[in-house]
Design a protein around this motif. Structure first.
Motif, PDB file in Angstrom:
ATOM      1  N   LEU A 206      11.456   8.516  -1.252  1.00  0.00           N
ATOM      2  CA  LEU A 206      11.182   9.314  -0.060  1.00  0.00           C
ATOM      3  C   LEU A 206      11.740  10.714  -0.266  1.00  0.00           C
ATOM      4  N   VAL A 207      10.878  11.718  -0.144  1.00  0.00           N
ATOM      5  CA  VAL A 207      11.319  13.096  -0.358  1.00  0.00           C
ATOM      6  C   VAL A 207      11.136  13.974   0.875  1.00  0.00           C
ATOM      7  N   GLY A 208      10.510  13.440   1.927  1.00  0.00           N
ATOM      8  CA  GLY A 208      10.330  14.213   3.154  1.00  0.00           C
ATOM      9  C   GLY A 208       9.500  13.458   4.168  1.00  0.00           C
ATOM     10  N   TYR A 209       9.325  14.055   5.353  1.00  0.00           N
ATOM     11  CA  TYR A 209       8.526  13.419   6.380  1.00  0.00           C
ATOM     12  C   TYR A 209       8.077  14.441   7.413  1.00  0.00           C
ATOM     13  N   THR A 210       7.035  14.057   8.170  1.00  0.00           N
ATOM     14  CA  THR A 210       6.557  14.825   9.307  1.00  0.00           C
ATOM     15  C   THR A 210       6.578  13.884  10.511  1.00  0.00           C
TER      16      THR A 210
END
Length: 113
Positions: A62-66
Protein backbone atom coordinates in the motif's frame (compact mmCIF):
# COMPACT_ATOMS: atom_id res chain seq x y z
CA UNK A 1 13.21 -9.27 1.00
CA UNK A 2 10.50 -7.85 -1.27
CA UNK A 3 11.36 -4.22 -0.55
CA UNK A 4 14.77 -4.60 -2.18
CA UNK A 5 13.01 -5.46 -5.46
CA UNK A 6 11.08 -2.19 -5.47
CA UNK A 7 13.80 0.04 -4.00
CA UNK A 8 14.62 1.70 -7.32
CA UNK A 9 10.97 2.74 -7.74
CA UNK A 10 10.77 4.50 -4.37
CA UNK A 11 14.32 5.33 -3.29
CA UNK A 12 13.36 8.69 -1.73
CA UNK A 13 10.63 7.10 0.39
CA UNK A 14 12.89 4.27 1.52
CA UNK A 15 15.61 6.77 2.40
CA UNK A 16 13.16 8.80 4.48
CA UNK A 17 11.95 5.58 6.14
CA UNK A 18 15.56 4.61 6.92
CA UNK A 19 16.32 8.01 8.43
CA UNK A 20 13.14 8.42 10.48
CA UNK A 21 12.59 4.86 11.68
CA UNK A 22 16.11 3.49 12.04
CA UNK A 23 18.32 6.61 12.05
CA UNK A 24 20.23 5.31 9.02
CA UNK A 25 21.60 7.58 6.30
CA UNK A 26 20.39 5.71 3.20
CA UNK A 27 17.76 3.31 1.93
CA UNK A 28 20.05 0.28 1.74
CA UNK A 29 21.15 0.59 5.37
CA UNK A 30 17.54 1.09 6.40
CA UNK A 31 16.53 -2.12 4.64
CA UNK A 32 19.45 -3.92 6.32
CA UNK A 33 18.12 -2.69 9.69
CA UNK A 34 14.56 -3.76 8.79
CA UNK A 35 15.81 -7.21 7.77
CA UNK A 36 17.70 -7.54 11.06
CA UNK A 37 14.59 -6.51 13.02
CA UNK A 38 12.44 -9.07 11.20
CA UNK A 39 15.03 -11.78 11.85
CA UNK A 40 15.33 -10.77 15.53
CA UNK A 41 11.57 -11.28 15.80
CA UNK A 42 12.06 -14.83 14.53
CA UNK A 43 10.19 -14.15 11.29
CA UNK A 44 11.25 -15.32 7.82
CA UNK A 45 12.74 -12.82 5.39
CA UNK A 46 12.62 -15.10 2.34
CA UNK A 47 9.68 -17.03 0.93
CA UNK A 48 11.64 -20.29 1.06
CA UNK A 49 11.92 -19.94 4.84
CA UNK A 50 8.15 -20.20 5.27
CA UNK A 51 8.09 -23.96 4.63
CA UNK A 52 4.43 -23.65 3.77
CA UNK A 53 2.28 -25.92 1.65
CA UNK A 54 0.04 -22.95 0.87
CA UNK A 55 0.51 -21.23 -2.47
CA UNK A 56 2.27 -17.91 -1.99
CA UNK A 57 1.16 -15.03 -4.16
CA UNK A 58 2.99 -11.76 -4.77
CA UNK A 59 2.37 -9.16 -2.12
CA UNK A 60 0.91 -5.74 -2.64
CA UNK A 61 2.46 -2.75 -0.93
CA UNK A 62 0.00 0.00 0.00
CA UNK A 63 1.52 3.30 -1.09
CA UNK A 64 -1.46 5.67 -0.89
CA UNK A 65 -5.22 6.10 -0.96
CA UNK A 66 -8.10 8.38 -1.93
CA UNK A 67 -11.69 8.54 -0.68
CA UNK A 68 -12.68 5.72 -3.03
CA UNK A 69 -9.52 3.77 -3.86
CA UNK A 70 -6.26 2.34 -2.55
CA UNK A 71 -3.01 2.74 -4.49
CA UNK A 72 -0.69 -0.27 -4.34
CA UNK A 73 2.65 -1.21 -5.79
CA UNK A 74 1.58 -4.39 -7.58
CA UNK A 75 4.42 -6.56 -8.92
CA UNK A 76 1.99 -8.44 -11.18
CA UNK A 77 0.94 -5.18 -12.85
CA UNK A 78 4.46 -3.80 -13.09
CA UNK A 79 4.12 -0.93 -10.63
CA UNK A 80 1.58 1.36 -9.04
CA UNK A 81 -2.08 0.61 -9.64
CA UNK A 82 -5.34 1.84 -8.13
CA UNK A 83 -8.00 -0.54 -6.80
CA UNK A 84 -11.46 0.48 -5.59
CA UNK A 85 -11.74 0.27 -1.79
CA UNK A 86 -14.69 -2.15 -1.87
CA UNK A 87 -12.74 -4.45 -4.22
CA UNK A 88 -9.73 -4.42 -1.87
CA UNK A 89 -11.84 -5.08 1.23
CA UNK A 90 -13.62 -7.99 -0.46
CA UNK A 91 -10.28 -9.55 -1.51
CA UNK A 92 -8.91 -8.97 2.01
CA UNK A 93 -11.80 -10.92 3.52
CA UNK A 94 -11.51 -13.74 0.98
CA UNK A 95 -7.76 -14.11 1.69
CA UNK A 96 -8.40 -14.63 5.40
CA UNK A 97 -7.86 -11.01 6.48
CA UNK A 98 -4.09 -11.35 6.54
CA UNK A 99 -1.87 -8.29 6.43
CA UNK A 100 1.42 -7.06 7.81
CA UNK A 101 1.42 -3.56 9.25
CA UNK A 102 4.44 -1.75 10.61
CA UNK A 103 3.91 1.17 12.96
CA UNK A 104 6.38 3.55 14.52
CA UNK A 105 7.03 2.88 18.21
CA UNK A 106 6.57 6.58 19.04
CA UNK A 107 3.00 6.56 17.72
CA UNK A 108 3.61 9.15 14.99
CA UNK A 109 1.46 8.43 11.97
CA UNK A 110 2.58 8.79 8.38
CA UNK A 111 1.63 12.22 7.13
CA UNK A 112 2.70 14.47 4.31
CA UNK A 113 5.50 16.93 4.97
Amino acid sequence: MYYRHILADARDKFTRFAQEVFGKENAEKGLDALTALIQDCGLPVKLGQLKSKTEITPDLLLVGYTDTAYLFHDPLQGGAISYEKNQVLQAYRVMGEMALVMERADGITNRSR
